[in-house]
Design an enzyme around this catalytic site. Structure first.
Site, PDB file in Angstrom:
ATOM      1  N   ARG A   1      34.879 103.683  94.927  1.00  0.00           N
ATOM      2  CA  ARG A   1      35.504 104.063  93.646  1.00  0.00           C
ATOM      3  C   ARG A   1      34.885 105.350  93.093  1.00  0.00           C
ATOM      4  NH1 ARG A   1      34.678  98.317  91.264  1.00  0.00           N
ATOM      5  NH2 ARG A   1      33.679  98.078  93.289  1.00  0.00           N
ATOM      6  N   TRP A   2      33.600 105.520  93.325  1.00  0.00           N
ATOM      7  CA  TRP A   2      32.927 106.757  92.879  1.00  0.00           C
ATOM      8  C   TRP A   2      33.602 107.959  93.555  1.00  0.00           C
ATOM      9  CZ3 TRP A   2      30.467 110.891  95.094  1.00  0.00           C
ATOM     10  CH2 TRP A   2      29.644 111.663  94.268  1.00  0.00           C
TER      11      TRP A   2
ATOM     12  N   ASP B   1      27.282  98.287  94.853  1.00  0.00           N
ATOM     13  CA  ASP B   1      28.742  98.326  94.993  1.00  0.00           C
ATOM     14  C   ASP B   1      29.336  99.499  94.203  1.00  0.00           C
ATOM     15  OD1 ASP B   1      31.172  97.468  95.934  1.00  0.00           O
ATOM     16  OD2 ASP B   1      31.408  95.865  94.454  1.00  0.00           O
TER      17      ASP B   1
ATOM     18  N   SER C   1      27.664  93.765 104.508  1.00  0.00           N
ATOM     19  CA  SER C   1      27.808  92.307 104.597  1.00  0.00           C
ATOM     20  C   SER C   1      28.487  91.909 105.907  1.00  0.00           C
ATOM     21  CB  SER C   1      28.635  91.788 103.416  1.00  0.00           C
ATOM     22  OG  SER C   1      29.994  92.153 103.578  1.00  0.00           O
TER      23      SER C   1
ATOM     24  N   ARG D   1      30.601  89.004  90.881  1.00  0.00           N
ATOM     25  CA  ARG D   1      30.546  87.972  91.928  1.00  0.00           C
ATOM     26  C   ARG D   1      29.357  88.231  92.854  1.00  0.00           C
ATOM     27  NH1 ARG D   1      35.519  90.539  92.759  1.00  0.00           N
ATOM     28  NH2 ARG D   1      35.356  92.263  94.233  1.00  0.00           N
ATOM     29  N   ILE D   2      29.047  87.197  93.631  1.00  0.00           N
ATOM     30  CA  ILE D   2      27.845  87.222  94.472  1.00  0.00           C
ATOM     31  C   ILE D   2      28.153  87.783  95.860  1.00  0.00           C
ATOM     32  CG2 ILE D   2      26.039  85.736  95.498  1.00  0.00           C
ATOM     33  CD1 ILE D   2      25.719  85.975  92.495  1.00  0.00           C
ATOM     34  N   SER D   3      29.422  87.707  96.282  1.00  0.00           N
ATOM     35  CA  SER D   3      29.851  88.250  97.582  1.00  0.00           C
ATOM     36  C   SER D   3      28.936  87.837  98.742  1.00  0.00           C
ATOM     37  CB  SER D   3      29.973  89.784  97.512  1.00  0.00           C
ATOM     38  OG  SER D   3      30.935  90.163  96.563  1.00  0.00           O
TER      39      SER D   3
ATOM     40  N   ARG E   1      23.983  93.759  90.080  1.00  0.00           N
ATOM     41  CA  ARG E   1      25.207  94.166  90.778  1.00  0.00           C
ATOM     42  C   ARG E   1      25.835  95.321  90.002  1.00  0.00           C
ATOM     43  NH1 ARG E   1      29.680  91.275  94.379  1.00  0.00           N
ATOM     44  NH2 ARG E   1      30.849  93.150  94.833  1.00  0.00           N
TER      45      ARG E   1
ATOM     46  N   ASN F   1      31.914  92.826 105.691  1.00  0.00           N
ATOM     47  CA  ASN F   1      32.250  94.260 105.759  1.00  0.00           C
ATOM     48  C   ASN F   1      32.695  94.685 107.165  1.00  0.00           C
ATOM     49  OD1 ASN F   1      29.700  95.212 103.337  1.00  0.00           O
ATOM     50  ND2 ASN F   1      31.896  94.959 103.022  1.00  0.00           N
ATOM     51  N   TRP F   2      32.482  93.819 108.175  1.00  0.00           N
ATOM     52  CA  TRP F   2      32.988  94.116 109.523  1.00  0.00           C
ATOM     53  C   TRP F   2      34.514  94.158 109.533  1.00  0.00           C
ATOM     54  CZ3 TRP F   2      29.818  96.326 112.686  1.00  0.00           C
ATOM     55  CH2 TRP F   2      28.473  95.969 112.731  1.00  0.00           C
TER      56      TRP F   2
HETATM   57  C1  IPE Z   1      29.320  93.616  98.623  1.00  0.00           C
HETATM   58  O1  IPE Z   1      30.243  94.591  98.295  1.00  0.00           O
HETATM   59  C2  IPE Z   1      28.606  93.986  99.882  1.00  0.00           C
HETATM   60  C3  IPE Z   1      27.698  95.128  99.773  1.00  0.00           C
HETATM   61  C4  IPE Z   1      27.391  95.750  98.683  1.00  0.00           C
HETATM   62  C5  IPE Z   1      27.099  95.528 101.016  1.00  0.00           C
HETATM   63  P1  IPE Z   1      31.779  94.440  98.742  1.00  0.00           P
HETATM   64  O2  IPE Z   1      32.499  95.618  98.176  1.00  0.00           O
HETATM   65  O3  IPE Z   1      31.864  94.238 100.207  1.00  0.00           O
HETATM   66  O4  IPE Z   1      32.182  93.087  98.008  1.00  0.00           O
HETATM   67  P2  IPE Z   1      33.596  92.512  97.587  1.00  0.00           P
HETATM   68  O5  IPE Z   1      34.481  92.567  98.793  1.00  0.00           O
HETATM   69  O6  IPE Z   1      34.106  93.388  96.478  1.00  0.00           O
HETATM   70  O7  IPE Z   1      33.308  91.127  97.103  1.00  0.00           O
HETATM   71  C1  IPE Z   2      29.527  99.436  98.504  1.00  0.00           C
HETATM   72  O1  IPE Z   2      30.574 100.254  98.097  1.00  0.00           O
HETATM   73  C2  IPE Z   2      29.053  99.781  99.907  1.00  0.00           C
HETATM   74  C3  IPE Z   2      29.412  98.790 100.918  1.00  0.00           C
HETATM   75  C4  IPE Z   2      29.980  97.637 100.688  1.00  0.00           C
HETATM   76  C5  IPE Z   2      29.104  99.122 102.290  1.00  0.00           C
HETATM   77  P1  IPE Z   2      32.085  99.947  98.463  1.00  0.00           P
HETATM   78  O2  IPE Z   2      32.442 100.640  99.727  1.00  0.00           O
HETATM   79  O3  IPE Z   2      32.349  98.479  98.456  1.00  0.00           O
HETATM   80  O4  IPE Z   2      32.827 100.637  97.244  1.00  0.00           O
HETATM   81  P2  IPE Z   2      34.068 100.076  96.411  1.00  0.00           P
HETATM   82  O5  IPE Z   2      33.722  98.700  95.982  1.00  0.00           O
HETATM   83  O6  IPE Z   2      35.245 100.104  97.343  1.00  0.00           O
HETATM   84  O7  IPE Z   2      34.207 101.016  95.272  1.00  0.00           O
HETATM   85 MG    MG Z   3      32.895  97.156  97.022  1.00  0.00          MG
END
Ligand code: IPE
Ligand code: IPE
Ligand code: MG
Length: 268
Positions: free
Chosen positions: A39-40, A35, A80, A209-211, A203, A83-84
């Site tokens: 933000r990076w 994750d 996830s 969190r476990i997400s 994480r 993520n859709w």
């Molecule tokens: C968890 O990250 C899913 C993956 C790393 C693929 P998210 O960025 O989707 O999780 P939430 O929404 O912060 O819980």
């Molecule tokens: C994790 O990075 C990658 C995926 C969930 C696909 P994020 O895209 O969630 O990055 P942040 O959490 O917004 O920084």
């Molecule tokens: Mg994220």
């Protein structure tokens, strides 16, 4: 070292950290919630997708490092079920990155004898990604030095639902009786049935969190939470996570501290 003194460990060079890892007490199965890509990128005034590209470089480095160190199974949470819900442009670019990764990594995986597999519900993934998954899974089928599992379109609750459906189907066909349903049977129907027990869950990005990741499997896994964003999580960070893991006493509900004999049976 009973608790991880991260400040102390941070003073060590990479070489010193390498020598501190006890290869006799490695986690067999490490999983990572990768994750912080967005933000990076944001902190560098770049588009989110730049963070995903950089995150792919961390994937490459961590896969190679785990293989070299001797981890048996590495499971990466790449996309996830939830993520859709992201903007279609970001999803499209993420799928392109996934396709590019599969194309560029196949030779490297074969060279390192790493077996590749995916877990999740692939139905919604674009056809080219599915074709490449199939190609890489088939090509690396007999590799046995490490199993790299990528969770794609994955949800822990969905995994349990799929296991329930499979078990009910077996029941309907008369192959399973009500008394056969136990933890071991459920485990055999999870996507991760072929993998060793999850020992360490990492994480990145400071979230705690476990997400919806590996909900069943996480029961007694050790957790390593780090503020480091995924694109900055490289070999050194992995070593710190392994050293953190090796400071833990895994009790699984037991206690390693026998009571004083004179107090047994005399509750105050
Ligand atoms: C968890 O990250 C899913 C993956 C790393 C693929 P998210 O960025 O989707 O999780 P939430 O929404 O912060 O819980
Ligand atoms: C994790 O990075 C990658 C995926 C969930 C696909 P994020 O895209 O969630 O990055 P942040 O959490 O917004 O920084
Ligand atoms: Mg994220």
């Amino acid at each position: 070292m009973s608790t991880l003194d991260i400040t102390a460990l941070n003073q060590y060079s990479n070489e010193e950290l390498e020598t501190r890892v006890d290869h006799g007490r490695l986690p067999r199965h490490v999983a990572v919630i990768m994750d912080g890509n967005g933000r990076w990128a944001k902190s560098r005034y770049m588009p989110r997708i730049a963070g995903h590209y950089e995150g792919m470089k961390s994937v490459r480095e961590i896969v190679t490092a785990c293989r070299e160190i001797g981890i048996q199974a590495l499971t990466l949470y790449a996309f996830s079920q939830e993520n859709w819900k992201r903007p279609p442009e970001e999803i499209g670019l993420l799928m392109k990155i996934m396709e590019g990764y599969l194309k560029s990594e196949l030779d490297l995986l074969l060279e390192q004898e790493i077996r590749f597999m995916t877990i999740g519900r692939p139905e919604l993934l674009p056809k080219p990604v599915l074709r490449w998954i199939d190609k890489v899974e088939t090509a690396t089928r007999d590799c046995d030095k490490m199993i790299l599992t990528v969770a794609l379109s994955y949800g822990g609750r969905g995994e349990i639902v799929d296991a329930m459906r499979a078990i009910l189907e077996d029941y309907r066909q008369g192959n399973v009786d009500l008394h056969d349903i136990d933890e071991s049977l459920i485990e055999q129907h999870l996507y991760t049935a072929a993998l060793p027990e999850l020992d360490l869950l990492i994480r990145t990005s400071g979230e705690a969190r476990i997400s919806n990741f590996l909900l069943w499997q996480v029961a007694y896994a050790e957790l390593h939470l780090t503020k480091t964003l995924w694109p900055d999580f490289r070999r050194r960070e992995l070593l710190l996570a392994l050293l953190d893991y090796q400071t833990r006493e895994r009790r699984f509900g037991r206690t390693s501290q026998p009571d004083f004999p004179q107090t047994i049976g005399k509750p105050s």
